[in-house]
Design an enzyme around this catalytic site. Structure first.
Site, PDB file in Angstrom:
ATOM      1  CB  THR A  93      -0.896   0.028   1.261  1.00 28.70           C
ATOM      2  OG1 THR A  93      -1.667  -1.156   1.290  1.00 28.70           O
ATOM      3  CG2 THR A  93      -1.811   1.244   1.246  1.00 28.70           C
ATOM      4  CE  LYS A 168      -5.124  -0.896   1.569  1.00 27.58           C
ATOM      5  NZ  LYS A 168      -5.512  -2.085   2.270  1.00 27.58           N
ATOM      6  CE  LYS A 243       1.636   2.330   4.140  1.00 28.18           C
ATOM      7  NZ  LYS A 243       2.162   1.043   3.747  1.00 28.18           N
TER       8      LYS A 243
HETATM    9  P1  NAD Z   1       5.908  -5.864   7.204  1.00 29.29           P
HETATM   10  O1  NAD Z   1       6.678  -4.733   7.789  1.00 29.29           O
HETATM   11  O2  NAD Z   1       5.585  -7.044   8.059  1.00 29.29           O
HETATM   12  O3  NAD Z   1       6.698  -6.427   5.901  1.00 29.29           O
HETATM   13  C1  NAD Z   1       7.438  -5.632   5.020  1.00 29.29           C
HETATM   14  C2  NAD Z   1       8.723  -6.393   4.748  1.00 29.29           C
HETATM   15  O4  NAD Z   1       9.484  -5.706   3.758  1.00 29.29           O
HETATM   16  C3  NAD Z   1       9.640  -6.501   5.984  1.00 29.29           C
HETATM   17  O5  NAD Z   1       9.854  -7.861   6.290  1.00 29.29           O
HETATM   18  C4  NAD Z   1      10.924  -5.773   5.553  1.00 29.29           C
HETATM   19  O6  NAD Z   1      12.089  -6.379   6.071  1.00 29.29           O
HETATM   20  C5  NAD Z   1      10.852  -5.936   4.045  1.00 29.29           C
HETATM   21  N1  NAD Z   1      11.680  -4.983   3.309  1.00 29.29           N
HETATM   22  C6  NAD Z   1      11.775  -3.631   3.453  1.00 29.29           C
HETATM   23  N2  NAD Z   1      12.644  -3.124   2.547  1.00 29.29           N
HETATM   24  C7  NAD Z   1      13.089  -4.182   1.818  1.00 29.29           C
HETATM   25  C8  NAD Z   1      14.004  -4.311   0.739  1.00 29.29           C
HETATM   26  N3  NAD Z   1      14.642  -3.246   0.228  1.00 29.29           N
HETATM   27  N4  NAD Z   1      14.221  -5.531   0.228  1.00 29.29           N
HETATM   28  C9  NAD Z   1      13.600  -6.621   0.726  1.00 29.29           C
HETATM   29  N5  NAD Z   1      12.731  -6.573   1.768  1.00 29.29           N
HETATM   30  C10 NAD Z   1      12.480  -5.363   2.294  1.00 29.29           C
HETATM   31  O7  NAD Z   1       4.595  -5.229   6.587  1.00 29.29           O
HETATM   32  P2  NAD Z   1       3.252  -6.015   6.126  1.00 29.29           P
HETATM   33  O8  NAD Z   1       2.268  -5.985   7.225  1.00 29.29           O
HETATM   34  O9  NAD Z   1       3.649  -7.296   5.479  1.00 29.29           O
HETATM   35  O10 NAD Z   1       2.725  -4.988   5.022  1.00 29.29           O
HETATM   36  C11 NAD Z   1       3.319  -4.893   3.732  1.00 29.29           C
HETATM   37  C12 NAD Z   1       2.505  -3.912   2.911  1.00 29.29           C
HETATM   38  O11 NAD Z   1       1.146  -4.371   2.826  1.00 29.29           O
HETATM   39  C13 NAD Z   1       2.445  -2.503   3.513  1.00 29.29           C
HETATM   40  O12 NAD Z   1       2.504  -1.580   2.459  1.00 29.29           O
HETATM   41  C14 NAD Z   1       1.091  -2.483   4.215  1.00 29.29           C
HETATM   42  O13 NAD Z   1       0.548  -1.184   4.328  1.00 29.29           O
HETATM   43  C15 NAD Z   1       0.262  -3.360   3.305  1.00 29.29           C
HETATM   44  N6  NAD Z   1      -0.890  -4.006   3.956  1.00 29.29           N
HETATM   45  C16 NAD Z   1      -0.766  -4.576   5.176  1.00 29.29           C
HETATM   46  C17 NAD Z   1      -1.878  -5.174   5.760  1.00 29.29           C
HETATM   47  C18 NAD Z   1      -1.780  -5.829   7.112  1.00 29.29           C
HETATM   48  O14 NAD Z   1      -2.829  -6.136   7.702  1.00 29.29           O
HETATM   49  N7  NAD Z   1      -0.582  -6.086   7.637  1.00 29.29           N
HETATM   50  C19 NAD Z   1      -3.105  -5.190   5.092  1.00 29.29           C
HETATM   51  C20 NAD Z   1      -3.191  -4.637   3.808  1.00 29.29           C
HETATM   52  C21 NAD Z   1      -2.068  -4.028   3.254  1.00 29.29           C
END
Ligand code: NAD
Length: 294
Positions: A93, A168, A243
């Site tokens: 997102t 979204k 966010k």
């Molecule tokens: P998270 O922080 O658990 O996962 C993100 C991952 O990206 C981390 O493990 C981090 O180490 C990795 N990362 C960052 N930079 C990187 C790079 N350069 N190379 C490789 N890996 C890298 O977050 P999440 O909860 O998995 O959310 C991910 C996305 O999905 C976000 O944009 C969030 O807003 C969206 N989202 C989350 C949810 C939810 O309920 N958690 C729901 C819908 C959307």
């Protein structure tokens, strides 16, 4: 079977990648965090030493990263190294402007791309029932749809580059505003001596009906599965709601849209977060509206 690279194996990325493996795809993943890589490996994902190695030979590159700056830096790194004809799918997102820039980076290197953010949270990611909102060309969407299917309950092509992110944040702005509205109504009902159940029974079948009331009711009782029944354990954390509301405000400013209730909801969730409730489900804002949270 498709050869897929998955970059960003966090709370969402790991279960999503696991569903692609279960569907028979060859998935190679990379994350900056060692624990995430270990989980991925247990789920049958081949782990690479870096993102460049993960995309070697990949037909599809999926990113699931925290924010726009991460997506743009990964796209700048990977697009020049990608296999000819590879498809890039970003499911993070992020802000609409960064999403469009990411599409432009892919296009500069002759790659097809879609933005495909999701709703459904970690539960939907594990169950393979996420809703994907996709933006990009018809050709890119046609290639992406079968790849997304094992992770999806529903896939909607919303329009051109950035349209998925636009859908979204518009949806989540409705959600943030409506949860505050429902919370205020319950707080007023309490002051008027009206029971939660009586308000629910009337509003859930009247013009006040909405998802925040009937699926995610912010008081315990009327909807047994809502987070209010488990002390507001998420669910969808208030930090993530903030966010998304901030992204909606950025987009509104950039596009010249007037969104006063979106702005107010952003401020209220910012205060709720500042009081240390970022890890609380977003429906817990009712406590703040009662003057309880602090
Ligand atoms: P998270 O922080 O658990 O996962 C993100 C991952 O990206 C981390 O493990 C981090 O180490 C990795 N990362 C960052 N930079 C990187 C790079 N350069 N190379 C490789 N890996 C890298 O977050 P999440 O909860 O998995 O959310 C991910 C996305 O999905 C976000 O944009 C969030 O807003 C969206 N989202 C989350 C949810 C939810 O309920 N958690 C729901 C819908 C959307």
């Amino acid at each position: 079977m498709t050869t897929i690279a998955f970059i960003g194996l966090g709370n969402m990325g790991n279960p999503m990648a696991a569903n692609l493996v279960k569907a028979g795809h060859a998935v190679t993943g990379f994350d900056l965090v060692a624990d995430s890589l270990a989980t991925a490996e247990k789920n049958g994902v081949a782990v690479a030493a870096n993102a460049g190695a993960a995309i070697e030979g990949a037909d599809v590159v999926i990113t699931m990263l925290p924010a726009g700056k991460h997506v743009l830096s990964v796209y700048a790194d990977l697009a020049p190294k990608a296999k000819k004809g590879a498809l890039f799918i970003d499911s993070s997102t992020i802000d609409v402007d960064s999403a469009r820039k990411a599409h432009a980076i892919a296009a500069e290197h002759g790659l097809l791309s879609i933005d495909a953010p999701v709703s459904g949270g970690t539960g939907g990611a594990a169950a393979g029932t996420l809703t994907f909102m996709a933006g990009g060309s018809r050709d890119a969407f046609a290639l992406a749809e079968p790849v997304l299917k094992p992770m999806a309950g529903r896939i909607v092509h919303c329009g051109d580059a950035g349209a998925g992110q636009a859908a979204k944040i518009c949806n989540n702005m409705i959600l943030g505003i409506s949860m505050i509205g429902v919370g205020e109504a319950f707080v007023l009902a309490e002051k008027l001596g009206l029971s939660h159940q009586a308000l629910f029974d009337v509003a859930s079948t009247s013009s006040g009906q909405c998802w925040s009331l009937t699926t995610y009711c912010p008081v315990p009782g009327p909807v047994p599965n809502s987070p209010a029944n488990r002390d507001y354990k998420p669910g969808f954390a208030a930090a993530l709601m903030l966010k998304d509301l901030k992204l909606a405000q950025e987009a509104a400013q950039s596009a010249g849209a007037v969104t006063p209730l979106g702005a107010e909801a952003t401020q209220l969730y910012a205060l709720f977060n500042a009081q240390g409730h970022g890890g609380t489900d977003f429906s817990g804002i009712i406590r703040f509206l009662r003057g309880e949270a602090g």
